[in-house]
Design a protein around this motif. Sequence first.
Motif, PDB file in Angstrom:
ATOM      1  N   GLY A  19      -6.385   8.131  -1.107  1.00  0.00           N
ATOM      2  CA  GLY A  19      -7.012   7.112  -1.927  1.00  0.00           C
ATOM      3  C   GLY A  19      -7.328   5.887  -1.095  1.00  0.00           C
ATOM      4  N   TYR A  20      -7.941   4.912  -1.727  1.00  0.00           N
ATOM      5  CA  TYR A  20      -8.360   3.707  -1.019  1.00  0.00           C
ATOM      6  C   TYR A  20      -7.368   2.560  -1.170  1.00  0.00           C
ATOM      7  CZ  TYR A  20     -12.650   6.277  -0.536  1.00  0.00           C
ATOM      8  OH  TYR A  20     -13.561   7.244  -0.217  1.00  0.00           O
ATOM      9  N   LYS A  21      -6.394   2.670  -2.052  1.00  0.00           N
ATOM     10  CA  LYS A  21      -5.348   1.653  -2.205  1.00  0.00           C
ATOM     11  C   LYS A  21      -4.007   2.283  -1.896  1.00  0.00           C
ATOM     12  CE  LYS A  21      -7.377  -1.256  -5.754  1.00  0.00           C
ATOM     13  NZ  LYS A  21      -7.162  -1.789  -7.104  1.00  0.00           N
ATOM     14  N   SER A  22      -3.254   1.656  -1.010  1.00  0.00           N
ATOM     15  CA  SER A  22      -1.965   2.227  -0.619  1.00  0.00           C
ATOM     16  C   SER A  22      -0.940   2.168  -1.751  1.00  0.00           C
ATOM     17  CB  SER A  22      -1.428   1.531   0.625  1.00  0.00           C
ATOM     18  OG  SER A  22      -1.210   0.164   0.363  1.00  0.00           O
ATOM     19  N   ASP A  23      -1.026   1.145  -2.611  1.00  0.00           N
ATOM     20  CA  ASP A  23      -0.087   1.033  -3.728  1.00  0.00           C
ATOM     21  C   ASP A  23      -0.236   2.196  -4.703  1.00  0.00           C
ATOM     22  OD1 ASP A  23       0.741  -1.350  -2.613  1.00  0.00           O
ATOM     23  OD2 ASP A  23      -0.561  -2.573  -3.892  1.00  0.00           O
ATOM     24  N   ASP A  24      -1.475   2.566  -5.008  1.00  0.00           N
ATOM     25  CA  ASP A  24      -1.715   3.694  -5.898  1.00  0.00           C
ATOM     26  C   ASP A  24      -1.205   4.993  -5.286  1.00  0.00           C
ATOM     27  OD1 ASP A  24      -2.927   1.973  -7.659  1.00  0.00           O
ATOM     28  OD2 ASP A  24      -4.980   2.541  -7.107  1.00  0.00           O
ATOM     29  N   LEU A  25      -1.342   5.104  -3.982  1.00  0.00           N
ATOM     30  CA  LEU A  25      -0.909   6.309  -3.282  1.00  0.00           C
ATOM     31  C   LEU A  25       0.614   6.456  -3.298  1.00  0.00           C
ATOM     32  CD1 LEU A  25      -2.412   8.522  -1.818  1.00  0.00           C
ATOM     33  CD2 LEU A  25      -1.946   7.339   0.290  1.00  0.00           C
ATOM     34  N   PRO A  52      -2.179   9.158   9.277  1.00  0.00           N
ATOM     35  CA  PRO A  52      -2.925   7.995   9.775  1.00  0.00           C
ATOM     36  C   PRO A  52      -4.064   7.596   8.832  1.00  0.00           C
ATOM     37  CG  PRO A  52      -2.745   9.672  11.475  1.00  0.00           C
ATOM     38  CD  PRO A  52      -2.203  10.266  10.224  1.00  0.00           C
ATOM     39  N   ASN A  53      -4.315   6.302   8.775  1.00  0.00           N
ATOM     40  CA  ASN A  53      -5.412   5.790   7.952  1.00  0.00           C
ATOM     41  C   ASN A  53      -6.735   6.035   8.654  1.00  0.00           C
ATOM     42  OD1 ASN A  53      -3.479   4.777   6.230  1.00  0.00           O
ATOM     43  ND2 ASN A  53      -3.548   2.749   7.121  1.00  0.00           N
ATOM     44  N   ARG A  54      -7.749   6.296   7.862  1.00  0.00           N
ATOM     45  CA  ARG A  54      -9.091   6.436   8.420  1.00  0.00           C
ATOM     46  C   ARG A  54      -9.862   5.175   8.058  1.00  0.00           C
ATOM     47  NH1 ARG A  54     -10.320  11.797  10.301  1.00  0.00           N
ATOM     48  NH2 ARG A  54      -8.597  13.100   9.652  1.00  0.00           N
ATOM     49  N   LYS A  55     -10.444   4.565   9.073  1.00  0.00           N
ATOM     50  CA  LYS A  55     -11.142   3.299   8.877  1.00  0.00           C
ATOM     51  C   LYS A  55     -12.606   3.494   9.224  1.00  0.00           C
ATOM     52  CE  LYS A  55     -10.351  -0.099  11.742  1.00  0.00           C
ATOM     53  NZ  LYS A  55      -9.776  -1.281  12.405  1.00  0.00           N
ATOM     54  N   ARG A  56     -13.483   3.089   8.314  1.00  0.00           N
ATOM     55  CA  ARG A  56     -14.918   3.194   8.543  1.00  0.00           C
ATOM     56  C   ARG A  56     -15.512   1.791   8.451  1.00  0.00           C
ATOM     57  NH1 ARG A  56     -18.644   7.919   6.101  1.00  0.00           N
ATOM     58  NH2 ARG A  56     -20.280   7.617   7.614  1.00  0.00           N
ATOM     59  N   ILE A  57     -16.222   1.374   9.494  1.00  0.00           N
ATOM     60  CA  ILE A  57     -16.773   0.018   9.558  1.00  0.00           C
ATOM     61  C   ILE A  57     -18.290   0.093   9.467  1.00  0.00           C
ATOM     62  CG2 ILE A  57     -17.012  -2.053  10.961  1.00  0.00           C
ATOM     63  CD1 ILE A  57     -14.311  -1.385  12.203  1.00  0.00           C
ATOM     64  N   ILE A  76     -13.941   0.273   5.115  1.00  0.00           N
ATOM     65  CA  ILE A  76     -13.285   1.044   4.068  1.00  0.00           C
ATOM     66  C   ILE A  76     -12.125   1.780   4.722  1.00  0.00           C
ATOM     67  CG2 ILE A  76     -13.521   2.951   2.452  1.00  0.00           C
ATOM     68  CD1 ILE A  76     -16.440   2.244   2.160  1.00  0.00           C
ATOM     69  N   ARG A  77     -10.928   1.624   4.158  1.00  0.00           N
ATOM     70  CA  ARG A  77      -9.756   2.327   4.678  1.00  0.00           C
ATOM     71  C   ARG A  77      -9.363   3.418   3.690  1.00  0.00           C
ATOM     72  NH1 ARG A  77      -6.412  -0.621   8.626  1.00  0.00           N
ATOM     73  NH2 ARG A  77      -7.571  -2.496   9.137  1.00  0.00           N
ATOM     74  N   LYS A  78      -9.133   4.603   4.229  1.00  0.00           N
ATOM     75  CA  LYS A  78      -8.721   5.743   3.407  1.00  0.00           C
ATOM     76  C   LYS A  78      -7.284   6.096   3.792  1.00  0.00           C
ATOM     77  CE  LYS A  78     -10.165  10.443   2.417  1.00  0.00           C
ATOM     78  NZ  LYS A  78     -11.133  11.479   2.787  1.00  0.00           N
ATOM     79  N   HIS A  79      -6.350   5.899   2.865  1.00  0.00           N
ATOM     80  CA  HIS A  79      -4.940   6.186   3.084  1.00  0.00           C
ATOM     81  C   HIS A  79      -4.642   7.602   2.605  1.00  0.00           C
ATOM     82  CE1 HIS A  79      -4.184   1.870   3.718  1.00  0.00           C
ATOM     83  NE2 HIS A  79      -5.063   1.695   2.753  1.00  0.00           N
ATOM     84  N   SER A  80      -3.740   8.301   3.304  1.00  0.00           N
ATOM     85  CA  SER A  80      -3.388   9.653   2.869  1.00  0.00           C
ATOM     86  C   SER A  80      -1.922   9.961   3.166  1.00  0.00           C
ATOM     87  CB  SER A  80      -4.297  10.685   3.526  1.00  0.00           C
ATOM     88  OG  SER A  80      -4.290  10.538   4.912  1.00  0.00           O
ATOM     89  N   ARG A  81      -1.356  10.852   2.352  1.00  0.00           N
ATOM     90  CA  ARG A  81       0.040  11.268   2.473  1.00  0.00           C
ATOM     91  C   ARG A  81       0.174  12.743   2.124  1.00  0.00           C
ATOM     92  NH1 ARG A  81       4.481   7.285   1.645  1.00  0.00           N
ATOM     93  NH2 ARG A  81       3.497   5.289   1.936  1.00  0.00           N
TER      94      ARG A  81
END
Length: 119
Positions: A19-25, A52-57, A76-81
């Motif tokens: 997801g895009y928010k770490s709190d939601d994840l 690892p987070n994926r960052k797109r600039i 845009i940062r994409k967090h994953s677990r």
Amino acid sequence: MTFELTEQGHTKVRVKLWGYKSDDLIAASLTVIETIHKAGYNPAKQNTVQLPNRKRIYCILRSPHVDKDSREHFEIRKHSRFVEVSYNLEEYPHMIETLMNLDLSAGVSSILFVDPNTK
């Protein structure tokens, strides 16, 4: 569908969340673990692994005709677990169905991986 059992007769299930928010994840990974325990399953081992987070600039010109050096940067940062669960398939045959029917919050996507040694 047949499964090869890992050591001590356990099958491994991985739930990948992103997801895009770490709190939601974080909340979603806790929801997965709570759902497993509420369903009455007592897994042999459970793990939460942060990937690892994926960052797109993105770089955008503010004014394309006059000032070429004036730019804006957006990212845009994409967090994953991964939530990894090892359990005994004979004791809990409906664990996968429980995880597939899981209801997560609106900003989180998930995918379920059942033991990579599936035949």
